[in-house]
Design an enzyme around this catalytic site. Structure first.
Site, PDB file in Angstrom:
ATOM      1  N   THR A  18      76.012  50.785  66.675  1.00 58.86           N
ATOM      2  CA  THR A  18      75.683  49.451  67.481  1.00 58.86           C
ATOM      3  C   THR A  18      74.904  48.378  66.441  1.00 58.86           C
ATOM      4  O   THR A  18      75.324  47.447  66.911  1.00 58.86           O
ATOM      5  CB  THR A  18      76.644  49.757  68.412  1.00 58.86           C
ATOM      6  OG1 THR A  18      74.941  50.072  69.561  1.00 58.86           O
ATOM      7  CG2 THR A  18      77.066  49.946  69.033  1.00 58.86           C
ATOM      8  N   CYS A  19      73.288  49.084  66.295  1.00 57.82           N
ATOM      9  CA  CYS A  19      72.749  48.314  66.775  1.00 57.82           C
ATOM     10  C   CYS A  19      72.415  47.737  64.994  1.00 57.82           C
ATOM     11  O   CYS A  19      71.930  47.366  63.871  1.00 57.82           O
ATOM     12  CB  CYS A  19      70.830  49.236  66.603  1.00 57.82           C
ATOM     13  SG  CYS A  19      70.501  49.616  68.466  1.00 57.82           S
ATOM     14  N   ALA A  20      73.112  48.530  64.144  1.00 53.19           N
ATOM     15  CA  ALA A  20      72.831  48.422  62.625  1.00 53.19           C
ATOM     16  C   ALA A  20      74.441  48.036  62.193  1.00 53.19           C
ATOM     17  O   ALA A  20      74.162  48.195  61.204  1.00 53.19           O
ATOM     18  CB  ALA A  20      72.715  49.599  61.811  1.00 53.19           C
TER      19      ALA A  20
END
Length: 1463
Positions: free
Chosen positions: A1429-1431
């Protein structure tokens, strides 16, 4: 509800990278805090910010007689060191190369050695290479070992361990030996060894070049027998070309590098092109033959290049050729028509970088300026107008936006290049008074007259718009020159002249009116203003000469004759008693040839460090000399003569006033004599019909000059203030009366505003490389002068302080000066104690601990700073204080950076509390912090953080608008109210954007130091808050961030805007700015709402970035944080909070959400009326306060929310924030009923029926209404449930119901929302955004999931390409999602069920799809997709078909919600 007594959590501080953070918690914890400070980029927003004012960018300049005390440095250097031997041992471990040099080249122990020593081992390997003819195999193995060893060496070690000259000679011998020609592998290793040697020791490239390595290597490419050797040779030569490009060029045979281009891998192709590009970057006339031969191969490669790296390299090469070879016949042979057309097409490419576009324009410009034959070819055969328009429109925010709306987003560099290209493309003007003589061929072929006229007719309106909407002086000058050449080169009979002449007359009138105001002031005017005045008058003269009477009438109606007559008076020294003169030129057009003699070889010299080796050779910048420098003393005379020429050319008698204006006077008399009742439809129709007839005549439309001078503007302004705001009558009348001419009316008002405004742009007086972002790193010289008059007599040490000059970063606050002075006092005290000297008298070694304790206890409260007679706030920046002092005293701003500014300071030691008391308080404070707050910085920095935010908030408050309202906008206040009235009643926001004011705001915001120092001019606040419709959303949002988000985020915002984040070197002063800390909080999903409220209570206003993690889950970073904001958004909509209106008959937000839990409000959110006697009122108000803080916090950290607010909610909060109270809506019943209908359609319809039948007793009484809000049990008055509504009291009932629903019944909730919001930054700053825009930002947005958008937003990588079938299937599935699955998929991918504002294209990082490999014998169909999710990273298995993919994705988005686990 404040959560003060229920906090259970564990605090752990860790300064390491996030990946090494340890987290501790127990089951009873509500949340856990972990703080870390790092420089990694946030995935959703950039946050490498600095949250404290810089304190280390300060240099000390001792005065005469002073010495720098080194005791403090020695003390710091020696701390925590057991012995000198240990310290030396550690240094030897860290700096082996340095100790090698210090010890006579003796290598420290175990550094790069083998058992028999480095010299002997490496020496043997080099000897093996030297004797390669004897044993090629041994030589090859030795080369492999040498290459690998060099990869792990530094230059210092290589210099000591490797005999460079000997090795280079041996390698060149191997490559040139006929005996070893068949040893392909050996030669490849030799070439690789050379490359590794060059990388670690750049000086060795010169040795190799001296040994003729370029020719030897290039011959390896003449005929390729071993592709690996060829590619290694290309890599080696590419490195050489970076520093010896000219040697490669002079060696010739450039075709060798690219003749087998199609057979190379993409990596090798890039290297081959890089060699050619570096060689061509600095060509000269003598290199023409080599270049001509090479262009045969270069041209097809360039025209068919799809790789952006190769394309950029070749543009670089062509730029070097255009710069170095300017002879006309040579240019024609090198640059074919097809090549020029391709270069022209790149200027409008959407995927071409800005730098490449600028270089393409420069290439074309220098070519057309040197060859009129090429100019003829381009005009006759190429569609230049469409290319220019496509280039400009590529920056448009909307496909339907008009050009003037787009120009504000076009980079200034593009406008400059486009204007210069077209100016030099055109034939020179008739009399080159301001431009330099342009090179032309002796006998150029005539240009097709029709083609030239077509180009002029199409581009004239474009360049008029560029001039009118640009704030850059250089752009305006070149555009004006372009228009002069347009008018000069076309025939009077040209078609379309009326339209063209109207545009030009509009520009001349506006330009002269604006610039005349500069020369009317009693001050020195920049010479560039004089050039603009001269050129504009010359343009008017050209028009009269070309078109005669028809143009004279146009110019008269723009008021040009009056302005020029006034200019004649100003320039006539005999009549003008005021001193009127021009100052120096502001731009650097006239200084461009000063560095023509710069060293041609500056980029070809290795400097001895691999960090100094460029990635490629940059060509010398092409110099353009467009304008002739008019002497300042002669500029006034030139303007006077040109004005006289204009008046002589025109018929002076035709400049009288038109009879048409008398008709307008009669109309005004009728309007003033008639009373217009704004509640009567017929009265409004009569008024606006008279206005329309006065503006739109049968044969012409009023000009801005006539609109002002006739008095019509004043008349409309005086009337509409009684018409109210948005009403149905106003809307209907405007459409009925004006019809299609309504847009023309708005355009007239915009032109009038553009002509009348005189708002000034405040700059920091730094330009070029020193301006913009770089200005934040500039230092200022100040002298700190102690004022000891208020110091107690026994504090002799403080009295002994002397004035001191320091160089300090201009953006530093005076808190930095406090710390500097405090540390200086401590050093003086310690030094005197250590050396036994007290105030110049020798004494025994006695440390005055009491004095030191007092000095350590000094805080910013004990310091007072003054500049002149003005006291300086501690939070003020150095630049801001000096700037305001110069402004207040009417000083010379040229002294801002060149002069040392005197600052007086006072230290009040009487207010210092004794050290023992301070210690106790600090102990208590430390104990509280250990329980309550996590910080990535020390206390001093935290105070700096708060002061930074206070600086922005306090300076940019509501007081900024007061001066403006008291008359500073007298020239435009006749237009602004009319535009505001029309905007309130016309639903076409785009036509109200004023491009010129938007460009001015944008240019003002290009001064970050002005913003950070609180020196923004008042008009920026006044216009953006009260007339926000004049500016595009993007400009206002950027303005909001600049003035509201604090110092650290301001710096980071600018880094992102300029793309400077990763490109700055660590020693750049700007690099040290813009880093902020992070707070990490670990929370439980079970108590997320209550825990979230506690977090908002404690950290809502904290300037650090807040990040969330969940207990017992592995996920960290952006994904869990976004989910937290989504969950809190949902929790705030719970029905049991009693915050929102609820009805069961109103339409739901999204019918597909019927299956949502009924505990949440599903309609548009609007506050529920709460009676003052209701016991839940305080609880509801507290929730609204938290909601305000939560929303402001999301804006600060750039987080995505998931609300669906009713626009009326923010309309009312805006009104309350602006006026400090809500309006009395009972005075306009019809408007109030419309407002109520937007929140409750059924009540609105009922209320409308009641109001319309208020006099019908039977119909009112048959409704059986009581004084209770329909659908609720809330009484409108005491005992309201027992009071029946009758025809006698029906109006009281209506007024009470209106007040309860949109007035006093919700005012307290709205006020607490505003108060909670303002804990983060002032809600008043939010007035720059419209309610409709805010609801979109906070979640009510229509997301675009079309296939076209998805194809343009998705990036494929690591196993997939955009041509992969799996990508096509994924996009097909995503585009067919229903609303529920869209939310599930978005939450699965990002952590939030909503996409950011702007949709998929705004995801940062971009949505990337990669291959997920199957393992352990399983098939791809057995795997579920997973995400990072962070990327925004989707790992997608290669499914056997689309239906399997659909099933697996559906399963993943449904089952994967609610937890962040490892995949």
């Amino acid at each position: 509800m404040n959560g003060e007594d229920n906090d259970h959590y564990y605090y752990h501080e860790d300064d390491e990278d996030d990946t090494n953070d340890d987290h501790y918690y127990n089951e009873s914890e509500d949340y856990h805090i972990d703080s870390s400070s790092h420089n990694e980029s946030d995935d959703q927003d950039s946050n490498n910010e600095e949250i404290h004012r810089p304190t280390n960018n300060l240099s000390y300049h001792p005065r005469d007689g002073e010495t720098i005390d080194s005791n403090g440095f020695i003390q710091q250097f020696s701390v925590n060191t057991d012995s000198d031997a240990i310290r030396c041992r550690h240094l030897e471990d860290v700096l082996p190369g340095l100790f090698s040099m210090m010890n006579g080249n003796r290598m420290p122990t175990n550094i790069g050695t083998s058992n028999d020593g480095p010299d002997s081992r490496i020496g043997k390997l080099v000897d093996n290479v030297v004797h390669a003819n004897d044993d090629p195999y041994i030589a090859m193995e030795s080369l492999k070992e040498l290459s690998e060893s060099m990869l792990m060496m530094s230059q210092l070690i290589v210099d000591r361990a490797i005999p460079t000259v000997k090795l280079v000679g041996a390698l060149v011998d191997i490559l040139s030996s006929p005996f070893l020609a068949a040893e392909m592998e050996l030669q490849m290793q030799a070439s690789r060894c050379l490359y590794n040697l060059f990388e670690v020791n750049p000086d060795s490239t010169s040795i190799a070049v001296d040994k003729n390595v370029i020719k030897i290597l290039s011959e390896k490419l003449a005929e390729i027998n071993f592709i690996d050797l060829a590619e290694q040779v290309l890599e080696t030569l590419e490195y050489i070309s970076r520093v010896h490009g000219k040697d490669i060029l002079e060696a010739g045979n450039l075709t060798f590098y690219i003749q087998y281009y199609d057979f190379f891998t993409i990596h090798a192709q890039r290297k081959a092109i890089a060699i050619v590009s570096n060689a061509m970057a600095r060509v000269e006339r003598r290199d023409f033959r080599i270049i001509k031969d090479t262009m045969v191969l270069i041209q097809p490669i360039f025209q068919n290049a799809s790789d952006k790296n190769i394309q950029s390299r070749l543009i670089n090469a062509l730029y070097g050729i255009a710069q170095g070879i300017r002879e006309s016949y040579m240019t024609k042979e090198i640059f074919s028509a097809s090549l020029l057309e391709h270069i022209l097409s790149l200027t409008s490419g959407s995927d071409v970088s800005l730098e490449d576009k600028l270089n393409c324009f420069d290439i074309l410009t220098v070519i057309v300026s040197n060859s009129r034959d090429i100019t003829k070819t381009m005009i006759d055969t190429m569609n230049i107008p469409d290319t220019v328009l496509n280039c400009l429109n590529s920056y448009s925010k909307s496909s339907t936006a008009a050009l003037h709306e787009t120009l504000m987003f076009v980079p200034n560099e593009i406008l400059l290049r486009v204007s210069r290209f077209i100016a030099l493309l055109m034939p020179p003007e008739k009399m080159q008074m301001i431009s330099t003589l342009q090179f032309v061929d002796e006998d150029p072929e005539p240009i097709d007259g029709e083609k030239l006229e077509s180009l002029v007719n199409q581009l004239t309106p474009v360049f008029v718009d560029i001039y009118m909407n640009s704030m850059d002086m250089q752009v305006r000058k070149i555009v004006l020159l372009t228009l002069l050449r347009f008018v000069s080169c076309i025939k009077p009979s040209t078609s379309g002249k009326n339209h063209v002449n109207k545009d030009l007359a509009r520009l001349i009138g506006s330009a002269l009116a604006q610039n005349k105001k500069h020369v009317s002031d009693d001050k020195i005017v920049p010479a560039d203003i004089g050039i603009l005045i001269f050129g504009t008058v010359q343009l008017a003269t050209y028009l009269i000469e070309k078109y005669g009477d028809s143009t004279i009438d146009l110019l008269r109606r723009e008021g040009i004759f009056e302005i020029i007559t006034e200019l004649v008076s100003l320039c006539n020294n005999d009549r003008n008693k005021k001193e009127f003169r021009f100052g120096p030129y502001e731009d650097d057009e006239y200084s461009e040839d000063e560095d023509e003699d710069e060293d041609e070889d500056e980029f070809y010299t290795a400097t001895g460090s691999d960090f100094d080796i460029p990635d490629g050779v940059k060509p010398k910048k092409i110099k353009f000399s467009v304008f002739d420098r008019v002497e300042l003393n002669g500029l006034v005379r030139a303007i006077f003569s040109e004005c006289e020429e204009f008046l002589a050319t025109s018929d002076r008698e035709t400049s009288g006033k038109s009879d048409d204006l008398y008709d307008i006077k009669e109309t005004l008399d009728i309007i003033n004599a008639t009373t217009t009742d704004p509640t009567q439809y017929d009265d409004l129709v009569q008024f606006w019909s008279l206005i329309k007839d006065a503006i739109f005549k049968p044969t012409f439309t009023l000009s801005p000059f006539e609109f002002f001078s006739s008095g019509l503007a004043s008349c409309i302004t005086s009337k509409i203030k009684y018409f109210g705001g948005t009403t149905n009558n106003n809307r209907r009348v405007l459409v009925e009366v004006f019809g299609d001419r309504l847009v023309d009316f708005v355009d007239l008002l915009q032109d009038s505003l553009t002509r009348a405004e005189t708002f000034t742009i405040v700059d920091c007086l730094l330009f070029g490389d020193d301006g913009g972002m770089a200005s934040l790193g500039k230092q200022m010289a100040i002298e700190l002068i102690p004022d000891t008059s208020c110091v107690e007599a026994n504090h002799e040490m403080v009295k002994s302080l002397k004035p001191i000059m320091i160089s300090i970063q201009c953006i530093s606050s005076f808190k930095t000066c406090c710390e500097f002075i405090k540390n200086r006092l401590l050093n003086i005290s310690l030094t005197e104690s250590v050396f036994g000297v007290t105030r110049g008298v020798a004494s025994s070694l006695v440390i005055n601990t009491e004095e030191i304790d007092i000095l350590r206890s000094l805080t910013v409260k004990n310091f007072t700073f003054k500049i002149g007679d003005s006291k300086i706030p501690i939070s003020e920046t150095i630049f801001g204080a000096v700037y305001r002092h110069i402004e207040k005293t009417s000083g010379d701003f040229s002294d801002l950076w060149n002069k040392t500014h005197s600052i007086t300071y006072t230290i009040n030691l009487e207010k210092v509390e004794r050290f023992e008391d301070i210690s106790e308080e600090q102990d208590e404070a430390e104990q509280w912090r250990a329980e309550d707050i996590s910080s990535t910085h020390n206390d001093t920095e935290s105070e700096s953080i708060q002061s930074s935010n206070m600086l922005i908030d306090s300076i940019y408050g509501s007081e900024k608008e007061k001066d403006i309202e008291n008359g500073k906008v007298a020239d435009v206040d006749k237009i602004l109210p009319i535009l505001k009235f029309l905007r309130a009643n016309i639903d076409h926001p785009d036509i109200f954007i004023n491009a010129k004011l938007s460009a001015k705001l944008s240019k003002q915001l290009d001064e970050p130091i002005i913003i950070a120092s609180g020196a923004l001019p008042d008009w920026t606040f006044y216009l953006t808050k009260d007339f926000s419709f004049l500016f595009p959303f993007e400009a206002r949002l950027f303005f909001l961030k600049c003035i509201s988000f604090g110092y650290g985020r301001l710096i980071q915002l600018w880094k992102n805007k300029m793309g400077a984040g990763e490109d700055l070197s660590s020693d750049n002063p700007v690099f040290q700015l813009g880093r902020i800390g992070r707070h990490k909080l670990r929370i439980s999903r079970d108590t997320i709402f209550l825990t979230g409220l506690k977090i908002l209570d404690k950290y809502g206003s904290n300037p650090s970035i807040l990040e969330m993690e969940y207990q017992n889950e592995a996920g960290t970073g952006l994904g869990p944080t976004l989910e937290f904001y989504a969950c809190m958004s949902k929790e705030f909509t719970k029905k049991n909070l009693n915050m929102w209106r609820i009805d069961n008959y109103n339409s739901k937000i999204n019918e597909s959400e019927d299956d949502m839990n009924q505990e949440y409000v599903t309609q548009l959110l609007f506050p529920l009326t709460v009676d003052n006697s209701n016991t839940n009122l305080n609880r509801v108000k507290e929730f609204f306060s938290y909601l305000g803080t939560f929303i402001a916090r999301s804006m600060l950290d750039n987080r995505i929310l998931d609300f669906n607010f009713n626009p009326l909610f923010f309309s009312l909060t805006h009104e309350l924030a602006r006026n400090k109270k809500l309006l009395d809506y009972t005075k306009n019943i019809e408007q109030s009923i419309d407002m109520i209908s937007s929140i409750d359609k059924q009540i609105g319809n009922s209320l409308k029926y009641i109001y319309e039948n208020r006099d019908n007793k039977d119909r009112i009484e048959e409704l059986y209404l009581t004084y209770v809000i329909p659908g609720t049990e809330t009484s409108l008055t005491e005992n309201g449930e027992n009071i029946n509504v009758t025809s006698e009291n029906v109006m009281t009932y209506i007024n009470l119901l209106i007040s309860s629903l949109i007035g006093t019944g919700i005012e307290q909730q709205l006020q607490t929302f505003i108060d909670g919001f303002s804990k983060v930054f002032p809600y008043e700053n939010l007035l720059v955004l419209l309610p409709e825009e805010l609801i979109v930002i906070f979640g009510s947005v229509e997301e675009d999931w079309s296939e076209e958008t998805l194809y343009g937003s998705i990036v494929s990588d690591h196993g997939y390409t955009m041509d992969s079938q799996i990508i096509h299937d994924l996009i097909d599935i995503m585009s067919s999602f229903n609303a529920k699955n869209k939310r599930l998929f978005t939450q699965f991918l990002t952590g939030s069920p909503r996409l950011p504002f702007g949709g998929f294209k705004s995801l940062k990082p971009k949505f990337t799809v990669v291959l997920k490999h199957a393992e352990d014998g399983l098939s791809p169909d057995q795997y579920l997709p997973s995400v990072m999710t962070c990327a925004n990273y989707l790992k997608l298995p290669k499914y056997s078909n689309k239906e399997v993919m659909r099933t697996r994705i559906q399963q993943a988005i449904e089952e994967g919600a609610g937890a962040f686990l490892l995949s």
